[in-house]
Design a protein around this motif. Structure first.
Motif, PDB file in Angstrom:
ATOM      1  N   UNK A   1       0.764  -1.308   0.038  1.00 28.95           N
ATOM      2  CA  UNK A   1      -0.010   0.127  -0.142  1.00 28.95           C
ATOM      3  C   UNK A   1       0.895   1.297  -0.015  1.00 28.95           C
ATOM      4  N   UNK A   2       1.979   1.134   0.780  1.00 25.91           N
ATOM      5  CA  UNK A   2       2.865   2.424   0.731  1.00 25.91           C
ATOM      6  C   UNK A   2       3.527   2.578  -0.509  1.00 25.91           C
ATOM      7  N   UNK A   3       3.938   1.552  -1.266  1.00 22.43           N
ATOM      8  CA  UNK A   3       4.693   1.654  -2.490  1.00 22.43           C
ATOM      9  C   UNK A   3       3.347   2.142  -3.735  1.00 22.43           C
ATOM     10  N   UNK A   4       2.144   1.635  -3.673  1.00 23.79           N
ATOM     11  CA  UNK A   4       1.091   1.849  -4.211  1.00 23.79           C
ATOM     12  C   UNK A   4       0.826   3.356  -4.098  1.00 23.79           C
ATOM     13  N   UNK A   5       0.810   4.100  -2.980  1.00 25.71           N
ATOM     14  CA  UNK A   5       0.541   5.334  -2.512  1.00 25.71           C
ATOM     15  C   UNK A   5       1.510   6.339  -3.381  1.00 25.71           C
ATOM     16  N   UNK A   6       2.450   5.665  -3.921  1.00 25.26           N
ATOM     17  CA  UNK A   6       3.760   6.674  -4.492  1.00 25.26           C
ATOM     18  C   UNK A   6       3.284   6.687  -5.784  1.00 25.26           C
ATOM     19  N   UNK A   7       2.440   5.756  -6.467  1.00 26.47           N
ATOM     20  CA  UNK A   7       2.341   5.710  -7.814  1.00 26.47           C
ATOM     21  C   UNK A   7       0.952   6.442  -7.999  1.00 26.47           C
ATOM     22  N   UNK A   8       0.946   7.434  -9.036  1.00 23.08           N
ATOM     23  CA  UNK A   8      -0.430   8.188  -9.453  1.00 23.08           C
ATOM     24  C   UNK A   8      -1.609   7.181  -9.813  1.00 23.08           C
ATOM     25  N   UNK A   9      -1.189   6.435 -10.554  1.00 20.33           N
ATOM     26  CA  UNK A   9      -2.212   5.169 -10.815  1.00 20.33           C
ATOM     27  C   UNK A   9      -3.506   5.903 -11.949  1.00 20.33           C
ATOM     28  N   UNK A  10      -4.176   5.298 -12.430  1.00 19.56           N
ATOM     29  CA  UNK A  10      -5.148   5.241 -13.498  1.00 19.56           C
ATOM     30  C   UNK A  10      -6.201   6.377 -12.829  1.00 19.56           C
ATOM     31  N   UNK A  11      -6.844   5.790 -11.614  1.00 19.86           N
ATOM     32  CA  UNK A  11      -7.696   6.646 -11.088  1.00 19.86           C
ATOM     33  C   UNK A  11      -7.371   7.715  -9.918  1.00 19.86           C
ATOM     34  N   UNK A  12      -6.097   7.777  -9.951  1.00 21.48           N
ATOM     35  CA  UNK A  12      -5.719   8.588  -8.900  1.00 21.48           C
ATOM     36  C   UNK A  12      -5.636   8.168  -7.257  1.00 21.48           C
ATOM     37  N   UNK A  13      -4.686   8.923  -6.462  1.00 20.43           N
ATOM     38  CA  UNK A  13      -4.387   8.331  -5.275  1.00 20.43           C
ATOM     39  C   UNK A  13      -5.738   8.292  -4.313  1.00 20.43           C
ATOM     40  N   UNK A  14      -6.323   9.253  -4.455  1.00 20.96           N
ATOM     41  CA  UNK A  14      -7.534   9.582  -3.397  1.00 20.96           C
ATOM     42  C   UNK A  14      -8.323   8.584  -3.634  1.00 20.96           C
ATOM     43  N   UNK A  15      -8.914   8.287  -4.926  1.00 22.39           N
ATOM     44  CA  UNK A  15      -9.907   7.347  -5.206  1.00 22.39           C
ATOM     45  C   UNK A  15      -9.280   5.745  -4.883  1.00 22.39           C
TER      46      UNK A  15
END
Length: 188
Positions: A30-44
């Motif tokens: 989850x910590x690593x994933x929070x660093x990636x902006x991702x397709x939907x965005x961090x907040x979502x």
């Protein structure tokens, strides 16, 4: 071992063995994933992860609850010649048997961060929290019944103390073994 002797492992220890690795690998993912902006965005992604954490923890904690209760209700007393497996041996065996599954789940949780940041890791951490809650519930039953529940090691298929091959549990007094009710380390 003598004639009729069986090797027994604590039910709560087997259930609890996966809680810590799933929890810590989930938090790391989850910590690593929070660093990636991702397709939907961090907040979502993190909000979806929080929801998935709660749903997964509840599902894992409640799954097969009736099976555990039925096996505990029909438990018989352990024999004098039965061999009680140490907590450390049980935990080590479970983690060795599941190390590739844990690695695959971690990598999948990190990879899912490109779609929903942090959600995969939170789901993994929820599974760990659910296993811990299930072990606590087993520990409460052990405390209430004033016994400890054990299962034959040859019946636990892939580390499942309530699998199809398990025909019943064995019981001992509350001071047997080196783990407290619920599978935690016994304080000296």
């Amino acid at each position: 071992m003598g004639r009729g002797a069986q090797s027994l492992a604590r039910v709560a220890v087997i259930v609890r063995a996966g809680a810590a690795p799933l929890w810590w690998l989930g938090l790391l993912a989850a910590g690593i994933g929070a660093l990636v902006p991702g397709f939907t965005g961090r907040r979502i992604g993190l909000l979806a992860g929080a929801a998935l954490f709660l749903v997964t923890a509840a599902a894992v904690a409640l799954v097969r609850g009736r099976r555990y209760a039925a096996l505990a209700a029909g438990a018989t007393r352990a024999g004098r010649s039965d061999f009680l497996q140490d907590r450390a041996v049980t935990v080590r065996a479970w983690r060795r048997g599941h190390r590739w599954w844990l690695l695959a789940a971690f990598l999948l949780a990190v990879a899912s961060a490109f779609l929903l940041p942090g959600a995969g890791g939170m789901t993994l951490a929820g599974a760990g929290a659910g296993l811990w809650l299930k072990a606590v519930r087993i520990g409460r039953r052990e405390h209430t019944d004033d016994v400890l529940y054990w299962v034959r090691t040859d019946w636990t298929e892939r580390g499942r103390p309530a699998g199809k091959r398990v025909a019943g549990y064995r019981t001992t007094g509350p001071m047997a073994g080196d783990a407290a009710p619920g599978g935690a380390r016994r304080t000296r």
